[in-house]
Design a protein around this motif. Sequence first.
Motif, PDB file in Angstrom:
ATOM      1  N   GLY A 189       0.789  -1.223   0.000  1.00  0.00           N
ATOM      2  CA  GLY A 189       0.000   0.000   0.000  1.00  0.00           C
ATOM      3  C   GLY A 189       0.818   1.267   0.000  1.00  0.00           C
ATOM      4  O   GLY A 189       0.275   2.364  -0.177  1.00  0.00           O
ATOM      5  N   ASP A 190       2.145   1.154   0.161  1.00  0.00           N
ATOM      6  CA  ASP A 190       3.023   2.322   0.164  1.00  0.00           C
ATOM      7  C   ASP A 190       3.412   2.655  -1.278  1.00  0.00           C
ATOM      8  O   ASP A 190       4.132   1.901  -1.927  1.00  0.00           O
ATOM      9  CB  ASP A 190       4.269   2.035   1.005  1.00  0.00           C
ATOM     10  CG  ASP A 190       5.170   3.253   1.158  1.00  0.00           C
ATOM     11  OD1 ASP A 190       4.893   4.289   0.506  1.00  0.00           O
ATOM     12  OD2 ASP A 190       6.155   3.165   1.912  1.00  0.00           O
ATOM     13  N   LYS A 191       2.936   3.793  -1.788  1.00  0.00           N
ATOM     14  CA  LYS A 191       3.218   4.177  -3.174  1.00  0.00           C
ATOM     15  C   LYS A 191       4.516   4.965  -3.307  1.00  0.00           C
ATOM     16  O   LYS A 191       4.809   5.516  -4.369  1.00  0.00           O
ATOM     17  CB  LYS A 191       2.059   5.025  -3.728  1.00  0.00           C
ATOM     18  CG  LYS A 191       0.674   4.418  -3.590  1.00  0.00           C
ATOM     19  CD  LYS A 191       0.509   3.149  -4.386  1.00  0.00           C
ATOM     20  CE  LYS A 191      -0.962   2.772  -4.575  1.00  0.00           C
ATOM     21  NZ  LYS A 191      -1.800   2.838  -3.383  1.00  0.00           N
ATOM     22  N   HIS A 192       5.298   5.020  -2.240  1.00  0.00           N
ATOM     23  CA  HIS A 192       6.549   5.779  -2.275  1.00  0.00           C
ATOM     24  C   HIS A 192       7.769   4.894  -2.010  1.00  0.00           C
ATOM     25  O   HIS A 192       8.869   5.392  -1.779  1.00  0.00           O
ATOM     26  CB  HIS A 192       6.501   6.921  -1.254  1.00  0.00           C
ATOM     27  CG  HIS A 192       5.353   7.857  -1.469  1.00  0.00           C
ATOM     28  ND1 HIS A 192       5.347   8.808  -2.468  1.00  0.00           N
ATOM     29  CD2 HIS A 192       4.153   7.956  -0.830  1.00  0.00           C
ATOM     30  CE1 HIS A 192       4.191   9.473  -2.436  1.00  0.00           C
ATOM     31  NE2 HIS A 192       3.464   8.976  -1.447  1.00  0.00           N
ATOM     32  N   THR A 198      12.172  -2.463  -2.629  1.00  0.00           N
ATOM     33  CA  THR A 198      11.456  -3.646  -3.126  1.00  0.00           C
ATOM     34  C   THR A 198      12.422  -4.803  -3.348  1.00  0.00           C
ATOM     35  O   THR A 198      12.072  -5.965  -3.129  1.00  0.00           O
ATOM     36  CB  THR A 198      10.706  -3.344  -4.437  1.00  0.00           C
ATOM     37  OG1 THR A 198      11.631  -3.078  -5.494  1.00  0.00           O
ATOM     38  CG2 THR A 198       9.753  -2.169  -4.264  1.00  0.00           C
ATOM     39  N   LEU A 199      13.644  -4.500  -3.761  1.00  0.00           N
ATOM     40  CA  LEU A 199      14.634  -5.564  -3.977  1.00  0.00           C
ATOM     41  C   LEU A 199      15.099  -6.162  -2.655  1.00  0.00           C
ATOM     42  O   LEU A 199      15.444  -7.344  -2.590  1.00  0.00           O
ATOM     43  CB  LEU A 199      15.819  -5.030  -4.773  1.00  0.00           C
ATOM     44  CG  LEU A 199      15.515  -4.704  -6.247  1.00  0.00           C
ATOM     45  CD1 LEU A 199      16.724  -4.034  -6.911  1.00  0.00           C
ATOM     46  CD2 LEU A 199      15.126  -5.961  -7.019  1.00  0.00           C
ATOM     47  N   ARG A 268      -5.163  -5.177  -6.404  1.00  0.00           N
ATOM     48  CA  ARG A 268      -6.145  -4.767  -5.394  1.00  0.00           C
ATOM     49  C   ARG A 268      -5.513  -4.590  -4.024  1.00  0.00           C
ATOM     50  O   ARG A 268      -5.863  -3.696  -3.260  1.00  0.00           O
ATOM     51  CB  ARG A 268      -7.269  -5.808  -5.317  1.00  0.00           C
ATOM     52  CG  ARG A 268      -8.279  -5.724  -6.442  1.00  0.00           C
ATOM     53  CD  ARG A 268      -9.293  -6.845  -6.344  1.00  0.00           C
ATOM     54  NE  ARG A 268     -10.389  -6.675  -7.295  1.00  0.00           N
ATOM     55  CZ  ARG A 268     -11.314  -7.581  -7.530  1.00  0.00           C
ATOM     56  NH1 ARG A 268     -11.268  -8.761  -6.882  1.00  0.00           N
ATOM     57  NH2 ARG A 268     -12.275  -7.355  -8.409  1.00  0.00           N
ATOM     58  N   GLU A 269      -4.572  -5.473  -3.709  1.00  0.00           N
ATOM     59  CA  GLU A 269      -3.924  -5.404  -2.391  1.00  0.00           C
ATOM     60  C   GLU A 269      -2.952  -4.236  -2.312  1.00  0.00           C
ATOM     61  O   GLU A 269      -2.625  -3.761  -1.223  1.00  0.00           O
ATOM     62  CB  GLU A 269      -3.196  -6.712  -2.107  1.00  0.00           C
ATOM     63  CG  GLU A 269      -2.689  -6.804  -0.682  1.00  0.00           C
ATOM     64  CD  GLU A 269      -1.811  -8.021  -0.472  1.00  0.00           C
ATOM     65  OE1 GLU A 269      -1.234  -8.121   0.630  1.00  0.00           O
ATOM     66  OE2 GLU A 269      -1.685  -8.834  -1.390  1.00  0.00           O
ATOM     67  N   GLY A 270      -2.473  -3.754  -3.457  1.00  0.00           N
ATOM     68  CA  GLY A 270      -1.484  -2.677  -3.461  1.00  0.00           C
ATOM     69  C   GLY A 270      -0.085  -3.175  -3.189  1.00  0.00           C
ATOM     70  O   GLY A 270       0.712  -2.499  -2.525  1.00  0.00           O
ATOM     71  N   LYS A 271       0.240  -4.382  -3.696  1.00  0.00           N
ATOM     72  CA  LYS A 271       1.568  -4.958  -3.501  1.00  0.00           C
ATOM     73  C   LYS A 271       2.642  -3.981  -3.958  1.00  0.00           C
ATOM     74  O   LYS A 271       2.594  -3.452  -5.072  1.00  0.00           O
ATOM     75  CB  LYS A 271       1.701  -6.258  -4.288  1.00  0.00           C
ATOM     76  CG  LYS A 271       1.133  -7.475  -3.595  1.00  0.00           C
ATOM     77  CD  LYS A 271       2.070  -7.977  -2.523  1.00  0.00           C
ATOM     78  CE  LYS A 271       1.564  -9.272  -1.915  1.00  0.00           C
ATOM     79  NZ  LYS A 271       2.431  -9.736  -0.833  1.00  0.00           N
ATOM     80  N   SER A 272       3.619  -3.750  -3.104  1.00  0.00           N
ATOM     81  CA  SER A 272       4.700  -2.817  -3.423  1.00  0.00           C
ATOM     82  C   SER A 272       5.807  -3.571  -4.150  1.00  0.00           C
ATOM     83  O   SER A 272       6.782  -4.017  -3.553  1.00  0.00           O
ATOM     84  CB  SER A 272       5.231  -2.187  -2.134  1.00  0.00           C
ATOM     85  OG  SER A 272       6.162  -1.172  -2.437  1.00  0.00           O
ATOM     86  N   LEU A 294      -5.629   3.586  -8.729  1.00  0.00           N
ATOM     87  CA  LEU A 294      -6.084   2.240  -9.085  1.00  0.00           C
ATOM     88  C   LEU A 294      -5.433   1.145  -8.256  1.00  0.00           C
ATOM     89  O   LEU A 294      -6.108   0.222  -7.789  1.00  0.00           O
ATOM     90  CB  LEU A 294      -5.812   1.983 -10.577  1.00  0.00           C
ATOM     91  CG  LEU A 294      -6.632   2.834 -11.556  1.00  0.00           C
ATOM     92  CD1 LEU A 294      -6.064   2.705 -12.968  1.00  0.00           C
ATOM     93  CD2 LEU A 294      -8.093   2.416 -11.542  1.00  0.00           C
ATOM     94  N   VAL A 295      -4.106   1.220  -8.075  1.00  0.00           N
ATOM     95  CA  VAL A 295      -3.400   0.165  -7.347  1.00  0.00           C
ATOM     96  C   VAL A 295      -3.692   0.313  -5.853  1.00  0.00           C
ATOM     97  O   VAL A 295      -3.473   1.369  -5.266  1.00  0.00           O
ATOM     98  CB  VAL A 295      -1.877   0.230  -7.608  1.00  0.00           C
ATOM     99  CG1 VAL A 295      -1.158  -0.838  -6.786  1.00  0.00           C
ATOM    100  CG2 VAL A 295      -1.585   0.057  -9.094  1.00  0.00           C
ATOM    101  N   GLY A 296      -4.213  -0.736  -5.272  1.00  0.00           N
ATOM    102  CA  GLY A 296      -4.621  -0.704  -3.871  1.00  0.00           C
ATOM    103  C   GLY A 296      -6.114  -0.503  -3.676  1.00  0.00           C
ATOM    104  O   GLY A 296      -6.606  -0.537  -2.549  1.00  0.00           O
TER     105      GLY A 296
END
Length: 361
Positions: A189-192, A198-199, A268-272, A294-296
């Motif tokens: 859910g974190d868009k930043h 992520t790696l 839907r879950e907003g996977k980062s 849209l994401v999340g």
Amino acid sequence: MTSTVLADPLDPTAIQASVDAVLNRFLTAKARPHAGAHQRYMAALLQDFLVGGKRIRPLLCVTGFHAAGGQANTTEVIQLAASLELFQAFVLIHDDVMDASDTRRGRPSVHRVLDQEFRRMRTDCDDRTAQRFGTAGAILLGDLALTWSDELLHAAAVHGTRRTAVLDHLDRMRTEVMIGQYLDLRATGDKHTSVEDTLTVIRYKTAKYTVERPLQLGAALAGADTPVLEACSAIGIPLGEAFQLRDDLLGVFGDPAQTGKSCLDDLREGKSTTLLALALADADPAQAARLRALVGDPRLDLEGAEEVRDIFTATGARATVEQMITDRYRQALVALDTAPFTPAAAQALSALARQVVRRTS
């Protein structure tokens, strides 16, 4: 425990069949009449859940064993590999609970199965009660899979320094995957989130757990020295990262008929994911605004998902992730070229690496 001697100890089909045979014998024993109806039911649930798995970790474990010079009689390593698959069941069952995923391998996830079972038993229950039972029951079944993975491991006749080495790598693997799951949960859910963040999640949640540690566990069982174990890391980390990056692409662009999961779940879950981080970094303001909207969104529909896919492609994020997969695959092959592995194991691992990065499910 039945002895296992494979005509071709590195044949993937034979390894998978041997691992499945061990799992089926073990869980069938757990479901014997004297065990009681509830244990039989839970053992049957686990047996059903295990159907259709790719057995990647057991394959890598057995390959690591032979890479370090393990002999053809693979009874102990097959048991070790089977215990990894039971541990994977624990991870996946809990993962589906955390992600609120409705499906796994094209079938209802365990918490959904238990939710529906409770509704059949208690026809007067409300939705909230049934859902709570499904969630709690799945957590308990996952815990049981973890407990039984230990029991299966300890049934293997491994002693002395090799047992100590195996347990050391196993303890590290379990700690790493829990940290990875926590980091993944925290980032959702974190868009930043940055690409590097992520790696880091990928490295702990997948690269070490899926490839590096299974290779090392098999190698440790064979009495591997430091150069062999280091080679397992040099190959395993980039290959494991490639595996997860492919998984992230399949979660958005894959065919649900092949992946066994909806192409909407991760969005839907907003996977980062690395894919999302790259897209947000290179998107124009309008594209970034649409991605954040849209994401999340738990109500995201197929039309919205198609818009997200278009943005992932237009920003170059999809192509960049494909290149990252290729780069890591090549890095793993370079490390494999100089690894002090037996030739047969090196060849088998090369084939497995190709399967990991080119898979469609």
